[in-house]
Design a protein around this motif. Sequence first.
Motif, PDB file in Angstrom:
ATOM      1  N   SER A 127      33.748  48.122  42.153  1.00  0.00           N
ATOM      2  CA  SER A 127      34.608  48.880  43.095  1.00  0.00           C
ATOM      3  C   SER A 127      36.171  49.680  41.783  1.00  0.00           C
ATOM      4  O   SER A 127      36.748  48.274  41.380  1.00  0.00           O
ATOM      5  CB  SER A 127      35.317  48.939  44.270  1.00  0.00           C
ATOM      6  N   ARG A 128      36.859  50.085  42.337  1.00  0.00           N
ATOM      7  CA  ARG A 128      37.937  50.797  41.194  1.00  0.00           C
ATOM      8  C   ARG A 128      38.604  49.584  41.585  1.00  0.00           C
ATOM      9  O   ARG A 128      39.549  49.256  40.602  1.00  0.00           O
ATOM     10  CB  ARG A 128      38.273  51.596  41.904  1.00  0.00           C
ATOM     11  N   ALA A 129      38.925  48.996  42.783  1.00  0.00           N
ATOM     12  CA  ALA A 129      39.792  47.632  42.479  1.00  0.00           C
ATOM     13  C   ALA A 129      39.562  46.580  42.005  1.00  0.00           C
ATOM     14  O   ALA A 129      40.349  45.877  41.272  1.00  0.00           O
ATOM     15  CB  ALA A 129      40.122  47.500  43.894  1.00  0.00           C
ATOM     16  N   ALA A 130      38.180  46.369  42.010  1.00  0.00           N
ATOM     17  CA  ALA A 130      37.814  45.369  41.265  1.00  0.00           C
ATOM     18  C   ALA A 130      37.537  45.115  39.473  1.00  0.00           C
ATOM     19  O   ALA A 130      38.211  44.155  39.178  1.00  0.00           O
ATOM     20  CB  ALA A 130      36.784  44.603  41.535  1.00  0.00           C
ATOM     21  N   ALA A 131      37.407  46.837  39.422  1.00  0.00           N
ATOM     22  CA  ALA A 131      37.275  46.946  37.822  1.00  0.00           C
ATOM     23  C   ALA A 131      39.091  46.859  37.357  1.00  0.00           C
ATOM     24  O   ALA A 131      38.878  46.369  35.680  1.00  0.00           O
ATOM     25  CB  ALA A 131      36.933  48.424  37.625  1.00  0.00           C
ATOM     26  N   GLU A 132      40.000  46.928  37.832  1.00  0.00           N
ATOM     27  CA  GLU A 132      41.216  47.025  37.683  1.00  0.00           C
ATOM     28  C   GLU A 132      41.343  45.542  37.357  1.00  0.00           C
ATOM     29  O   GLU A 132      42.282  45.209  36.534  1.00  0.00           O
ATOM     30  CB  GLU A 132      42.500  48.466  38.345  1.00  0.00           C
ATOM     31  N   ASN A 133      41.516  44.837  38.690  1.00  0.00           N
ATOM     32  CA  ASN A 133      41.766  43.633  38.890  1.00  0.00           C
ATOM     33  C   ASN A 133      40.534  43.295  37.035  1.00  0.00           C
ATOM     34  O   ASN A 133      42.214  42.242  36.244  1.00  0.00           O
ATOM     35  CB  ASN A 133      41.606  42.361  39.594  1.00  0.00           C
ATOM     36  N   MET A 134      39.701  42.517  36.745  1.00  0.00           N
ATOM     37  CA  MET A 134      39.089  42.698  35.636  1.00  0.00           C
ATOM     38  C   MET A 134      39.876  43.452  34.440  1.00  0.00           C
ATOM     39  O   MET A 134      39.706  42.430  33.591  1.00  0.00           O
ATOM     40  CB  MET A 134      37.286  42.697  35.718  1.00  0.00           C
ATOM     41  N   LEU A 135      40.078  44.304  34.558  1.00  0.00           N
ATOM     42  CA  LEU A 135      40.911  44.758  33.566  1.00  0.00           C
ATOM     43  C   LEU A 135      42.085  44.062  32.814  1.00  0.00           C
ATOM     44  O   LEU A 135      42.016  43.849  31.771  1.00  0.00           O
ATOM     45  CB  LEU A 135      41.345  45.810  33.555  1.00  0.00           C
ATOM     46  N   VAL A 136      42.883  43.902  33.964  1.00  0.00           N
ATOM     47  CA  VAL A 136      43.573  43.346  33.782  1.00  0.00           C
ATOM     48  C   VAL A 136      44.071  41.857  33.621  1.00  0.00           C
ATOM     49  O   VAL A 136      44.174  40.531  32.333  1.00  0.00           O
ATOM     50  CB  VAL A 136      44.756  42.765  34.799  1.00  0.00           C
ATOM     51  N   ILE A 137      42.310  41.031  33.400  1.00  0.00           N
ATOM     52  CA  ILE A 137      42.034  39.718  33.377  1.00  0.00           C
ATOM     53  C   ILE A 137      41.341  39.706  31.784  1.00  0.00           C
ATOM     54  O   ILE A 137      41.889  39.027  30.770  1.00  0.00           O
ATOM     55  CB  ILE A 137      41.223  38.551  34.263  1.00  0.00           C
ATOM     56  N   ARG A 138      40.781  40.272  31.335  1.00  0.00           N
ATOM     57  CA  ARG A 138      40.103  41.234  30.350  1.00  0.00           C
ATOM     58  C   ARG A 138      40.953  40.851  28.706  1.00  0.00           C
ATOM     59  O   ARG A 138      40.778  40.445  28.512  1.00  0.00           O
ATOM     60  CB  ARG A 138      39.086  41.630  30.220  1.00  0.00           C
ATOM     61  N   GLY A 139      42.274  41.584  29.246  1.00  0.00           N
ATOM     62  CA  GLY A 139      43.012  41.906  28.377  1.00  0.00           C
ATOM     63  C   GLY A 139      44.379  40.408  28.496  1.00  0.00           C
ATOM     64  O   GLY A 139      44.053  40.478  26.959  1.00  0.00           O
ATOM     65  N   ALA A 140      44.014  40.254  29.128  1.00  0.00           N
ATOM     66  CA  ALA A 140      44.523  38.771  29.084  1.00  0.00           C
ATOM     67  C   ALA A 140      44.529  37.800  28.055  1.00  0.00           C
ATOM     68  O   ALA A 140      44.872  36.795  27.377  1.00  0.00           O
ATOM     69  CB  ALA A 140      45.156  37.663  30.882  1.00  0.00           C
ATOM     70  N   VAL A 141      42.676  37.324  28.801  1.00  0.00           N
ATOM     71  CA  VAL A 141      41.917  36.442  27.615  1.00  0.00           C
ATOM     72  C   VAL A 141      41.958  37.073  26.164  1.00  0.00           C
ATOM     73  O   VAL A 141      42.425  37.215  25.049  1.00  0.00           O
ATOM     74  CB  VAL A 141      40.909  37.167  27.704  1.00  0.00           C
ATOM     75  N   MET A 142      41.753  38.108  25.790  1.00  0.00           N
ATOM     76  CA  MET A 142      41.644  38.958  24.536  1.00  0.00           C
ATOM     77  C   MET A 142      43.294  39.035  24.012  1.00  0.00           C
ATOM     78  O   MET A 142      43.173  38.704  22.852  1.00  0.00           O
ATOM     79  CB  MET A 142      41.257  40.970  24.382  1.00  0.00           C
TER      80      MET A 142
END
Length: 149
Positions: A127-142
């Motif tokens: 979903s858009r909301a889940a993808a946006e949350n995952m982008l934040v998490i992935r950015g923090a991991v990277m």
Amino acid sequence: MLLADGAEWIWRLAADLFPDSIQIVDWYHACEHLAAAAKALHPDDDVAAQRWFRQRCTDLYKGEIHKITMRLDTAGLPEHAGYFHTHQRRMQYQACLEEGYPIGSGTVESGIKQFKGRLTGAGMRWSRAAAENMLVIRGAVMAQDFDAL
């Protein structure tokens, strides 16, 4: 700051959405156009085309676009000259680097591939909301900043 290739639709959007932005044509794309212009100037002489290309790369880097357009205009190559006329203000590479701006989009494109790889695996649906949350998490991991997040 907006860094993009020379596609007209991008710059129309930039004018509407980011009218005060610093706009830069990606160095690699500009060099591709310069190489095509060199070939058009010297279609039967690869050595001359390569020499002209190398000389004009220096001019391109310095923002001396008039040295490129003057020769292309004189040679009757408006399809090549037009690109440089249109984007002259966006091709001030040396000045941009001196101000700390990137002139190539490679690092951004690489970063996007990292996010895309995480979000588009087999069978994944977001979903858009889940993808946006995952982008934040992935950015923090990277960024090695996940614990702080």
